[in-house]
Design a protein around this motif. Structure first.
Motif, PDB file in Angstrom:
ATOM      1  N   THR A 205      22.542   4.410  19.460  1.00  0.00           N
ATOM      2  CA  THR A 205      23.699   3.535  19.314  1.00  0.00           C
ATOM      3  C   THR A 205      24.825   4.067  20.202  1.00  0.00           C
ATOM      4  OG1 THR A 205      24.692   4.794  17.502  1.00  0.00           O
ATOM      5  CG2 THR A 205      23.094   3.081  16.900  1.00  0.00           C
ATOM      6  N   GLU A 206      25.984   3.438  20.136  1.00  0.00           N
ATOM      7  CA  GLU A 206      27.125   3.908  20.918  1.00  0.00           C
ATOM      8  C   GLU A 206      27.617   5.265  20.432  1.00  0.00           C
ATOM      9  OE1 GLU A 206      30.212   1.013  20.826  1.00  0.00           O
ATOM     10  OE2 GLU A 206      29.016  -0.505  21.831  1.00  0.00           O
ATOM     11  N   ARG A 207      27.321   5.607  19.191  1.00  0.00           N
ATOM     12  CA  ARG A 207      27.844   6.837  18.607  1.00  0.00           C
ATOM     13  C   ARG A 207      26.805   7.950  18.500  1.00  0.00           C
ATOM     14  NH1 ARG A 207      30.307   3.107  14.496  1.00  0.00           N
ATOM     15  NH2 ARG A 207      32.294   2.557  15.427  1.00  0.00           N
ATOM     16  N   THR A 208      25.656   7.803  19.162  1.00  0.00           N
ATOM     17  CA  THR A 208      24.641   8.867  19.118  1.00  0.00           C
ATOM     18  C   THR A 208      24.528   9.532  20.476  1.00  0.00           C
ATOM     19  OG1 THR A 208      22.888   7.280  19.608  1.00  0.00           O
ATOM     20  CG2 THR A 208      23.249   7.818  17.287  1.00  0.00           C
ATOM     21  N   CYS A 209      24.148  10.800  20.445  1.00  0.00           N
ATOM     22  CA  CYS A 209      23.993  11.583  21.677  1.00  0.00           C
ATOM     23  C   CYS A 209      22.760  11.107  22.432  1.00  0.00           C
ATOM     24  CB  CYS A 209      23.882  13.073  21.333  1.00  0.00           C
ATOM     25  SG  CYS A 209      23.630  14.126  22.768  1.00  0.00           S
ATOM     26  N   LYS A 210      22.922  10.851  23.699  1.00  0.00           N
ATOM     27  CA  LYS A 210      21.829  10.335  24.530  1.00  0.00           C
ATOM     28  C   LYS A 210      21.226  11.402  25.436  1.00  0.00           C
ATOM     29  CE  LYS A 210      24.199   5.988  24.223  1.00  0.00           C
ATOM     30  NZ  LYS A 210      25.123   6.497  23.220  1.00  0.00           N
TER      31      LYS A 210
END
Length: 177
Positions: A129-134
């Motif tokens: 998601t936008e708030r998870t580390c990629k």
């Protein structure tokens, strides 16, 4: 096919002269006329002529210039050390021995304080998601490939730990080199 008639004594002498001057087999064939590049190579082989001289000078007279290999970044736990080794390299038909300097890495102990490695959540691509580390973990071609998945602050692509790895200040990068 009888190519024996093409190699007169004069043509053989001219072949030897052109070969010693460093001309290629194609160039010699063109100058002699009536023979192919392969015929020239075959005749040179049958005459046991030495390796073709390099155009522009003898190999022993030229200076040995080495292009420095691109400097690769080394882990901070390794210190560079230079040693000298004797290596053999071909120069025409002869092998030359020369001394070369080789950079060797020696492992050294590095103590780092206040480094906390988080436990990765190991999130697959479809759960990002936008708030998870990629931050990618593993080989993308393997089945167990995934991403860190920890919370990332302020909609940044990485968690706090991986931001420190990805975004190093330029002064710190220079110190590592």
């Amino acid at each position: 096919m009888d190519n024996g008639a093409n190699w007169t004594d004069d043509r053989v002498e001219r072949l030897k002269k052109l070969w010693s001057e460093g001309l290629s087999a194609s160039q010699i064939a063109a100058q002699l006329g009536g023979v192919s590049r392969n015929a020239v190579i075959g005749k040179v082989h049958r005459l046991n002529l030495p390796g073709r001289a390099k155009a522009g000078g003898a190999t022993s007279a030229r200076s040995q210039k080495r292009v420095a290999a691109p400097v690769q970044s080394r882990p901070a736990s390794f210190a560079p050390r230079t040693i000298t080794r004797t290596v053999a390299r071909p120069a025409g038909a002869t092998m030359l021995k020369e001394e070369v300097e080789i950079d060797v890495l020696e492992e050294m102990e590095v103590v780092r304080n206040n480094v906390v490695v988080p436990i990765f959540k190991r999130v697959p691509l479809i759960r990002l998601t936008e708030r998870t580390c990629k931050w990618p973990l593993g080989d993308p071609l393997k089945d167990d490939f995934c991403f860190c998945g920890n919370d990332s602050p302020d909609n940044t692509p990485y968690c706090t730990y991986h931001q420190k790895l990805a975004y190093q200040p330029s002064a710190e990068r220079r110190r590592v080199r």
